[in-house]
Design a protein around this motif. Structure first.
Motif, PDB file in Angstrom:
ATOM      1  N   ILE A 131     -33.420  10.680 -11.615  1.00 17.44           N
ATOM      2  CA  ILE A 131     -32.890   9.663 -10.842  1.00 17.44           C
ATOM      3  C   ILE A 131     -31.376   9.163 -11.507  1.00 17.44           C
ATOM      4  N   TYR A 132     -30.231   9.645 -11.242  1.00 16.63           N
ATOM      5  CA  TYR A 132     -29.056   9.260 -11.725  1.00 16.63           C
ATOM      6  C   TYR A 132     -28.145   8.721 -10.637  1.00 16.63           C
ATOM      7  N   ASP A 133     -27.747   7.522 -11.015  1.00 22.18           N
ATOM      8  CA  ASP A 133     -26.550   6.934 -10.183  1.00 22.18           C
ATOM      9  C   ASP A 133     -26.995   6.649  -8.737  1.00 22.18           C
ATOM     10  N   ALA A 134     -27.948   6.576  -8.357  1.00 26.66           N
ATOM     11  CA  ALA A 134     -28.682   6.180  -7.310  1.00 26.66           C
ATOM     12  C   ALA A 134     -28.609   4.767  -6.890  1.00 26.66           C
ATOM     13  N   ASN A 135     -28.390   4.718  -5.685  1.00 23.43           N
ATOM     14  CA  ASN A 135     -28.067   3.093  -5.037  1.00 23.43           C
ATOM     15  C   ASN A 135     -29.556   2.578  -4.543  1.00 23.43           C
ATOM     16  N   VAL A 136     -30.022   1.658  -4.985  1.00 18.70           N
ATOM     17  CA  VAL A 136     -31.387   1.233  -4.383  1.00 18.70           C
ATOM     18  C   VAL A 136     -31.399  -0.324  -4.093  1.00 18.70           C
ATOM     19  N   TYR A 137     -29.838  -0.579  -3.953  1.00 16.14           N
ATOM     20  CA  TYR A 137     -29.904  -2.059  -3.676  1.00 16.14           C
ATOM     21  C   TYR A 137     -30.604  -2.775  -2.320  1.00 16.14           C
ATOM     22  N   GLY A 138     -31.339  -3.409  -2.447  1.00 14.64           N
ATOM     23  CA  GLY A 138     -32.238  -4.258  -1.372  1.00 14.64           C
ATOM     24  C   GLY A 138     -33.490  -3.127  -1.060  1.00 14.64           C
ATOM     25  N   ALA A 139     -33.823  -2.205  -1.886  1.00 16.22           N
ATOM     26  CA  ALA A 139     -34.841  -1.377  -1.461  1.00 16.22           C
ATOM     27  C   ALA A 139     -36.240  -1.934  -1.890  1.00 16.22           C
ATOM     28  N   SER A 140     -37.191  -1.856  -1.335  1.00 19.62           N
ATOM     29  CA  SER A 140     -38.517  -2.358  -1.620  1.00 19.62           C
ATOM     30  C   SER A 140     -39.243  -1.331  -2.528  1.00 19.62           C
TER      31      SER A 140
ATOM     32  N   ILE B 169     -43.350   5.702 -12.163  1.00 22.10           N
ATOM     33  CA  ILE B 169     -41.953   6.282 -12.430  1.00 22.10           C
ATOM     34  C   ILE B 169     -42.378   7.036 -13.778  1.00 22.10           C
ATOM     35  N   SER B 170     -43.409   7.641 -14.137  1.00 19.27           N
ATOM     36  CA  SER B 170     -44.071   7.982 -15.501  1.00 19.27           C
ATOM     37  C   SER B 170     -42.860   9.387 -15.836  1.00 19.27           C
ATOM     38  N   ASP B 171     -42.372   9.352 -17.032  1.00 14.86           N
ATOM     39  CA  ASP B 171     -41.805  10.326 -17.280  1.00 14.86           C
ATOM     40  C   ASP B 171     -40.415  10.635 -16.587  1.00 14.86           C
ATOM     41  N   ALA B 172     -40.005   9.898 -15.621  1.00 14.82           N
ATOM     42  CA  ALA B 172     -38.812   9.905 -15.110  1.00 14.82           C
ATOM     43  C   ALA B 172     -37.566   9.603 -15.639  1.00 14.82           C
ATOM     44  N   GLU B 173     -36.497  10.270 -15.627  1.00 11.00           N
ATOM     45  CA  GLU B 173     -35.332   9.916 -16.283  1.00 11.00           C
ATOM     46  C   GLU B 173     -34.561   8.958 -15.496  1.00 11.00           C
ATOM     47  N   ILE B 174     -34.104   7.927 -15.660  1.00 13.87           N
ATOM     48  CA  ILE B 174     -33.541   6.886 -14.669  1.00 13.87           C
ATOM     49  C   ILE B 174     -32.214   6.401 -15.297  1.00 13.87           C
TER      50      ILE B 174
ATOM     51  N   THR C 102     -29.176   3.190 -12.590  1.00 17.13           N
ATOM     52  CA  THR C 102     -30.049   2.778 -11.187  1.00 17.13           C
ATOM     53  C   THR C 102     -30.987   1.645 -11.372  1.00 17.13           C
ATOM     54  N   GLY C 103     -30.933   0.914 -10.367  1.00 19.69           N
ATOM     55  CA  GLY C 103     -31.688  -0.489 -10.546  1.00 19.69           C
ATOM     56  C   GLY C 103     -33.211  -0.255 -10.568  1.00 19.69           C
ATOM     57  N   ILE C 104     -33.825   0.767 -11.030  1.00 20.79           N
ATOM     58  CA  ILE C 104     -35.189   0.948 -10.899  1.00 20.79           C
ATOM     59  C   ILE C 104     -35.765   0.754 -12.353  1.00 20.79           C
ATOM     60  N   GLY C 105     -36.979   0.145 -12.432  1.00 20.05           N
ATOM     61  CA  GLY C 105     -37.531   0.207 -13.674  1.00 20.05           C
ATOM     62  C   GLY C 105     -38.183  -1.542 -13.711  1.00 20.05           C
ATOM     63  N   ILE C 106     -38.919  -1.677 -14.862  1.00 24.40           N
ATOM     64  CA  ILE C 106     -39.462  -2.871 -14.925  1.00 24.40           C
ATOM     65  C   ILE C 106     -38.510  -3.911 -15.143  1.00 24.40           C
ATOM     66  N   GLY C 107     -38.731  -5.014 -14.225  1.00 26.10           N
ATOM     67  CA  GLY C 107     -37.778  -6.132 -14.396  1.00 26.10           C
ATOM     68  C   GLY C 107     -36.389  -5.601 -13.505  1.00 26.10           C
ATOM     69  N   GLY C 108     -36.685  -4.755 -12.516  1.00 21.56           N
ATOM     70  CA  GLY C 108     -35.393  -4.171 -11.895  1.00 21.56           C
ATOM     71  C   GLY C 108     -34.633  -5.055 -11.374  1.00 21.56           C
ATOM     72  N   GLU C 109     -34.908  -6.286 -11.130  1.00 20.49           N
ATOM     73  CA  GLU C 109     -34.028  -7.572 -10.278  1.00 20.49           C
ATOM     74  C   GLU C 109     -32.793  -7.933 -11.029  1.00 20.49           C
ATOM     75  N   ASP C 110     -33.077  -7.761 -12.515  1.00 19.27           N
ATOM     76  CA  ASP C 110     -31.860  -7.986 -13.294  1.00 19.27           C
ATOM     77  C   ASP C 110     -30.798  -7.132 -13.800  1.00 19.27           C
ATOM     78  N   ALA C 111     -31.259  -5.882 -13.130  1.00 20.23           N
ATOM     79  CA  ALA C 111     -30.458  -4.491 -13.437  1.00 20.23           C
ATOM     80  C   ALA C 111     -29.020  -4.919 -13.178  1.00 20.23           C
ATOM     81  N   ASP C 112     -28.263  -4.149 -14.038  1.00 20.72           N
ATOM     82  CA  ASP C 112     -26.660  -3.985 -13.710  1.00 20.72           C
ATOM     83  C   ASP C 112     -26.350  -3.074 -12.704  1.00 20.72           C
ATOM     84  N   PHE C 113     -25.669  -3.425 -11.440  1.00 22.63           N
ATOM     85  CA  PHE C 113     -25.274  -2.611 -10.703  1.00 22.63           C
ATOM     86  C   PHE C 113     -23.698  -2.193 -10.778  1.00 22.63           C
ATOM     87  N   PRO C 114     -23.359  -0.847 -10.674  1.00 24.38           N
ATOM     88  CA  PRO C 114     -21.955  -0.534 -10.716  1.00 24.38           C
ATOM     89  C   PRO C 114     -21.145  -1.283  -9.744  1.00 24.38           C
ATOM     90  N   ASP C 115     -19.982  -1.351  -9.569  1.00 27.33           N
ATOM     91  CA  ASP C 115     -18.891  -1.941  -8.771  1.00 27.33           C
ATOM     92  C   ASP C 115     -19.032  -1.393  -7.362  1.00 27.33           C
TER      93      ASP C 115
END
Length: 151
Positions: free
Chosen positions: A113-122, A128-133, A136-149
């Motif tokens: 999962i590269y450069d995917a837009n998940v803004y506002g997704a539930s 996400i075991s062994d996923a390459e992310i 993209t704002g997916i992960g533990i504590g994803g709300e604080d993720a940095d989003f590209p412009d």
């Protein structure tokens, strides 16, 4: 006695010989695979393993419980789609737009999962075991993720 047995068998035969009901609309699956466009389609429980869905228009599609194992969703538009419980094991989800999608319970095991837009997704109960992310704002504590412009 024979009449009762015959009546019972007549009532039970449809239950024994019936096949499970498929939820997806076969015409929608065919449209998606032939045109790459399936806005608001019913693809729930669809078997799309290994499908090449590069740039597919799946906005607001119902993909609940769909099997997208090893599917290529590069650049796919999944805005507002329902992917709850879908299997995206080993899927390629680069540059996909999943803004405001329902990703609850999605299996992203070993997905890329590269450069995917998940803004506002539930995103409750993701696997996400062994996923390459990346980027993209997916992960533990994803709300604080940095989003590209471009979000």
């Amino acid at each position: 006695m024979k009449l009762k047995l015959l009546a019972t068998l007549t009532l039970l035969a449809p239950l024994v010989f019936s096949s499970p009901v498929k939820a997806e609309n076969p015409l929608h699956v065919q449209r998606l695979l032939s045109t790459g466009r399936c806005f608001q389609c019913n693809l729930s429980e669809a078997d799309l393993r290994g499908a090449h869905l590069i740039g597919a228009d799946l906005r607001e599609a119902d993909l609940q419980g769909a099997n997208l194992e090893a599917a290529n969703l590069e650049g796919a538009d999944l805005r507002g789609a329902n992917l709850a419980g879908a299997n995206l094991t080993s899927a390629f989800v680069t540059n996909a737009d999943m803004k405001e999608a329902n990703l609850n319970g999605v299996n992203f095991t070993e997905a890329k999962i590269y450069d995917a837009n998940v803004y506002g997704a539930s995103m409750n109960d993701l696997n996400i075991s062994d996923a390459e992310i990346y980027n993209t704002g997916i992960g533990i504590g994803g709300e604080d993720a940095d989003f590209p412009d471009w979000y």
